[in-house]
Enzyme design. Structure first.
Site, mmCIF file in Angstrom:
data_model
loop_
_atom_site.group_PDB
_atom_site.id
_atom_site.type_symbol
_atom_site.label_atom_id
_atom_site.label_comp_id
_atom_site.label_asym_id
_atom_site.label_seq_id
_atom_site.Cartn_x
_atom_site.Cartn_y
_atom_site.Cartn_z
ATOM 1 N N SER A 50 -16.068 -6.615 -11.771
ATOM 2 C CA SER A 50 -16.623 -6.979 -10.472
ATOM 3 C C SER A 50 -17.921 -7.746 -10.673
ATOM 4 O O SER A 50 -18.551 -7.665 -11.736
ATOM 5 C CB SER A 50 -16.911 -5.709 -9.653
ATOM 6 O OG SER A 50 -17.653 -5.987 -8.483
ATOM 7 N N TYR A 98 -20.591 2.832 -7.372
ATOM 8 C CA TYR A 98 -19.552 1.822 -7.635
ATOM 9 C C TYR A 98 -20.024 0.854 -8.714
ATOM 10 O O TYR A 98 -19.286 0.513 -9.639
ATOM 11 C CB TYR A 98 -19.234 1.078 -6.343
ATOM 12 C CG TYR A 98 -18.227 -0.042 -6.493
ATOM 13 C CD1 TYR A 98 -16.862 0.222 -6.465
ATOM 14 C CD2 TYR A 98 -18.638 -1.363 -6.666
ATOM 15 C CE1 TYR A 98 -15.934 -0.803 -6.596
ATOM 16 C CE2 TYR A 98 -17.727 -2.393 -6.798
ATOM 17 C CZ TYR A 98 -16.361 -2.110 -6.759
ATOM 18 O OH TYR A 98 -15.449 -3.127 -6.898
#
Length: 257
Positions: free
Chosen positions: A148, A161
């Site tokens: 990500s 996250y």
């Protein structure tokens, strides 16, 4: 003579994609199938996988399904064994399954932390290890981990996250360090901000979208189809000497201030 078209062809290759019933996973499944791969969709929900399979079949893309829980190591091992035994050797594995939990770090619930670690990090290890145990004796294989933009950058409200995706980036490097000698290529794709179901609330937030478009050099949200080229490249012979690399597909957000 090997042509450039041959280098990017996935004809004769078999690919397993986790979290493939929707979103990025389903889009990558379509892209790899169109490039010639035999694609196996993975998820926990058999009905959702069958719906995804039917959707692809409408476009003439025949894919298989494999139901197992990527957060359960024993189930992963058994699931990979079933795929290898019934469908044949896996050439490509894409670790795409992932979740998001948002909230202030000082009040973040342990259950949400554990869910993120289990799905976003443990599952990558479980699936990667189970696949590698078959790939190593064959001396070949591709593992692609979906990282990500948060593998590199943090934002308020998503620190846990961010921790998982940073760990996936370094796990990708570790896998390459251990397994490249056996003929495997392990790389990552790091999407920036894409208009997906998981980001639906942000997409609909005009203030956030305005901030994102100003912050991103490309000036817009990404389209999930724009991840396909990176996935095909890292799945193909064109990337035979690329190892431990995380390919940013982010409209330039990580290179600008």
């Amino acid at each position: 003579m090997v042509t450039s078209r041959d280098l990017f062809s996935l004809s004769g290759k078999r690919a397993l994609i986790t979290g493939a019933s929707r979103g990025i996973g389903l889009t990558l499944a379509r892209g790899l199938a169109e490039a010639g791969a035999e694609v196996v969709l993975n998820g926990r929900n058999a009905a959702a996988l069958e719906a995804a399979q039917a959707e692809l079949a409408k476009d003439g893309l025949a894919v298989k399904t494999a139901v197992f829980d990527v957060t359960d190591q024993a189930d992963v091992k058994a699931g990979i064994e079933r795929v290898e035994g019934s469908l044949g050797p896996l050439d490509i594995v894409i670790n795409n399954a992932g979740i998001q939990r948002r909230g202030p770090l000082e009040n973040f619930e342990r259950a949400d932390w554990d869910a993120l670690i289990t799905t976003n990090l443990n599952a990558v290890f479980f699936v990667g290890q189970a696949a590698a145990q078959h790939m190593i004796p064959r001396g070949r294989g591709k593992i692609i981990n979906i990282c990500s933009v948060q593998s590199e950058l943090a934002r308020p409200g998503i620190a846990p996250y961010t921790a998982t995706k940073g760990a996936v980036k370094n796990l990708t490097r570790g896998m390459a360090t251990d397994w490249a000698r056996h003929g495997l290529q392990i790389n990552g794709i790091a999407p920036g901000y894409f208009a997906t179901e998981m980001n639906d609330a942000l997409v609909k937030n005009a203030e956030f979208t305005d901030w994102l478009c100003k912050r991103t050099p490309a000036g817009r949200w990404g389209k999930v189809e724009e991840l396909v080229g990176a996935a095909v490249f890292l799945s193909s012979d064109a990337s035979s000497f690329v190892n431990g690399h995380v390919l940013m597909v982010d409209g330039g957000i990580t290179v600008s201030v």
